[in-house]
Design a protein around this motif. Structure first.
Motif, PDB file in Angstrom:
ATOM      1  N   LEU A  18       0.843  -1.188   0.000  1.00  0.00           N
ATOM      2  CA  LEU A  18       0.000   0.000   0.000  1.00  0.00           C
ATOM      3  C   LEU A  18       0.881   1.241   0.000  1.00  0.00           C
ATOM      4  O   LEU A  18       1.961   1.249   0.567  1.00  0.00           O
ATOM      5  N   THR A 179       9.946  13.522  -2.377  1.00  0.00           N
ATOM      6  CA  THR A 179       8.517  13.246  -2.274  1.00  0.00           C
ATOM      7  C   THR A 179       8.008  13.768  -0.931  1.00  0.00           C
ATOM      8  O   THR A 179       8.725  13.697   0.083  1.00  0.00           O
ATOM      9  N   PHE A 207       2.450  13.632  -2.814  1.00  0.00           N
ATOM     10  CA  PHE A 207       1.545  12.486  -2.931  1.00  0.00           C
ATOM     11  C   PHE A 207       0.241  12.804  -2.212  1.00  0.00           C
ATOM     12  O   PHE A 207       0.255  13.212  -1.045  1.00  0.00           O
ATOM     13  N   CYS A 282       6.407   1.216  -9.983  1.00  0.00           N
ATOM     14  CA  CYS A 282       7.519   0.557  -9.266  1.00  0.00           C
ATOM     15  C   CYS A 282       7.543  -0.925  -9.593  1.00  0.00           C
ATOM     16  O   CYS A 282       8.077  -1.336 -10.617  1.00  0.00           O
TER      17      CYS A 282
HETATM   18  O1  LIG Z   1       1.736   7.258  -1.123  1.00  0.00           O
HETATM   19  C1  LIG Z   1       2.349   8.173  -0.592  1.00  0.00           C
HETATM   20  O2  LIG Z   1       1.802   9.005   0.148  1.00  0.00           O
HETATM   21  C2  LIG Z   1       3.809   8.362  -0.850  1.00  0.00           C
HETATM   22  C3  LIG Z   1       4.455   9.402  -0.231  1.00  0.00           C
HETATM   23  C4  LIG Z   1       5.787   9.586  -0.464  1.00  0.00           C
HETATM   24  C5  LIG Z   1       6.488   8.765  -1.309  1.00  0.00           C
HETATM   25  C6  LIG Z   1       5.854   7.714  -1.945  1.00  0.00           C
HETATM   26  C7  LIG Z   1       4.503   7.489  -1.726  1.00  0.00           C
HETATM   27  N1  LIG Z   1       3.832   6.460  -2.314  1.00  0.00           N
HETATM   28  C8  LIG Z   1       4.407   5.589  -3.277  1.00  0.00           C
HETATM   29  C9  LIG Z   1       4.793   4.337  -2.668  1.00  0.00           C
HETATM   30  O3  LIG Z   1       4.602   4.078  -1.543  1.00  0.00           O
HETATM   31  C10 LIG Z   1       5.453   3.340  -3.539  1.00  0.00           C
HETATM   32  O4  LIG Z   1       6.089   4.013  -4.528  1.00  0.00           O
HETATM   33  C11 LIG Z   1       4.423   2.450  -4.101  1.00  0.00           C
HETATM   34  O5  LIG Z   1       3.950   1.630  -3.094  1.00  0.00           O
HETATM   35  C12 LIG Z   1       4.947   1.605  -5.230  1.00  0.00           C
HETATM   36  O6  LIG Z   1       4.095   0.559  -5.326  1.00  0.00           O
HETATM   37  P1  LIG Z   1       4.258  -0.872  -6.042  1.00  0.00           P
HETATM   38  O7  LIG Z   1       4.650  -0.707  -7.437  1.00  0.00           O
HETATM   39  O8  LIG Z   1       2.862  -1.331  -5.920  1.00  0.00           O
HETATM   40  O9  LIG Z   1       5.223  -1.677  -5.276  1.00  0.00           O
END
Ligand SMILES: O=C(O)c1ccccc1NCC(=O)[C@H](O)[C@H](O)COP(=O)(O)O
Length: 333
Positions: A18, A179, A207, A282
């Motif tokens: 998540l 980020t 984000f 990702c």
């Molecule tokens: O979601 C957020 O709030 C966030 C904040 C700061 C940096 C990244 C953020 N989210 C992205 C992620 O957590 C990962 O990049 C994401 O889970 C990648 O997912 P996956 O391809 O499903 O492994």
């Protein structure tokens, strides 16, 4: 690679994958403690405290520092084109088992040559299995491409940033951007860290997990917003149309489906049709395999392809029904 018939129902994402926002306040506290411990343990020669010490005077500059635009420019192509931000992390991805062939220098080249518009490195060892030296390794690998085509990509340091010290660490690692999580930070801290990023000459990708957070981030002057929510693309399209003004780069996170299928490619096409500038991806880049037809570069290429979800499935390879929207002049630019 293989893809199922068009847009089957999505299986729920694994809780372990998540987005960061799901962990919010507790994670923020843990991160604050971690950064405080790091600062206390730095050798006297470390440049971090000195850089942090310059922040008050950088912040008092008049007019206040504005964000640079290298990342935003790289992500913002003509309408009808989707850019890809390719994130690297070791934990929880298909890279975890690859050992040496998952080293930053190797993956960095793969995604740059594959056509990504930016690279991101998750710089949180607990969540991503990598750290700020990996951000620096991506920056260094990209520098080897200076003067070439494609040239160096902007690198985003993707930590759960809750203090100015992490922004300064990203700066020292050579990142172009950090980020920031709207949910984990709340408005006041988000504002503080947006200002710190601009003061250090970094961009920020904010984000957002809801339309309210998008509105808040845009109101604070964010220039790049990434929607990270489980809602369908149609809902995210409405948020984008209503709440992300022209000039603010609209990115959407495509979190990986917990199976071997590449429905994420069709999700990318839908995001392109919904008017997003970029998709943040990702694990889906690494889960298909290491064969040249399956690896990250091939998947980035498929996501950027001018294919239409109306006429063409990602599993077809003939190109029949390809729904290109460009004129020859666009292609030649
Ligand atoms: O979601 C957020 O709030 C966030 C904040 C700061 C940096 C990244 C953020 N989210 C992205 C992620 O957590 C990962 O990049 C994401 O889970 C990648 O997912 P996956 O391809 O499903 O492994």
């Amino acid at each position: 690679f293989t893809s199922p018939a068009l847009l089957p129902p999505r299986s729920p994402r694994s809780p372990a994958l998540l987005p960061l926002r799901a962990v919010s306040v507790l994670a923020r506290r843990a991160k604050e403690a971690e950064v405080a411990a790091l600062l206390a343990s730095l050798p006297v020669t470390d440049p971090l405290p000195a850089l942090l010490g310059t922040l008050p005077s950088l912040l008092s500059a008049r007019p206040p520092p504005a964000f640079p635009s290298r990342l935003r420019d790289s992500l913002t192509k003509r309408r009808g084109n989707l850019s890809i931000v390719a994130e690297y992390r070791l934990k929880g991805t298909g890279l975890a088992e690859l050992g040496g062939s998952a080293a930053p220098a190797i993956v960095s080249k793969l995604i740059r040559v594959g056509g990504a518009a930016a690279a991101a490195v998750m710089a949180d060892p607990r969540m991503g299995g990598c750290d700020y030296p990996d951000v620096a390794a991506f920056v260094a690998e990209n520098e080897t491409a200076r003067g070439g085509v494609p040239g160096p990509l902007p690198v985003v340091s993707s930590d759960l940033v809750v203090t100015e010290a992490q922004v300064a660490r990203a700066k020292l690692a050579g990142a172009a951007a950090v980020t920031l999580s709207a949910a984990a930070l709340g408005k006041e801290l988000l504002k503080t860290l947006l200002e710190a990023a601009a003061a250090f000459g970094l961009e920020a990708v904010v984000f957002c997990g809801s339309e309210e957070e998008v509105v808040g981030a845009v109101g604070l002057g964010a220039t790049i917003v990434c929607i990270a929510a489980e809602e369908d693309v149609e809902v995210k399209k409405e948020w984008r149309e209503r709440s992300i003004p022209e000039g603010v780069c609209a990115v959407c996170l495509i979190s990986s489906a917990p199976d071997a299928l590449l429905t994420e490619v069709e999700e990318a096409w839908r995001l392109r049709d919904a008017g997003f500038n970029a998709a943040w991806v990702c694990d889906c880049l690494y889960k298909a395999g290491a064969d040249p037809a399956e690896q990250a570069g091939a998947i980035i290429g498929a996501m950027k392809a001018k294919s239409s979800v109306k006429w063409f499935s990602a599993k077809g390879k003939s190109g029949r029904g390809e729904g290109a929207k460009e004129y020859l002049g666009d292609i030649m630019m």
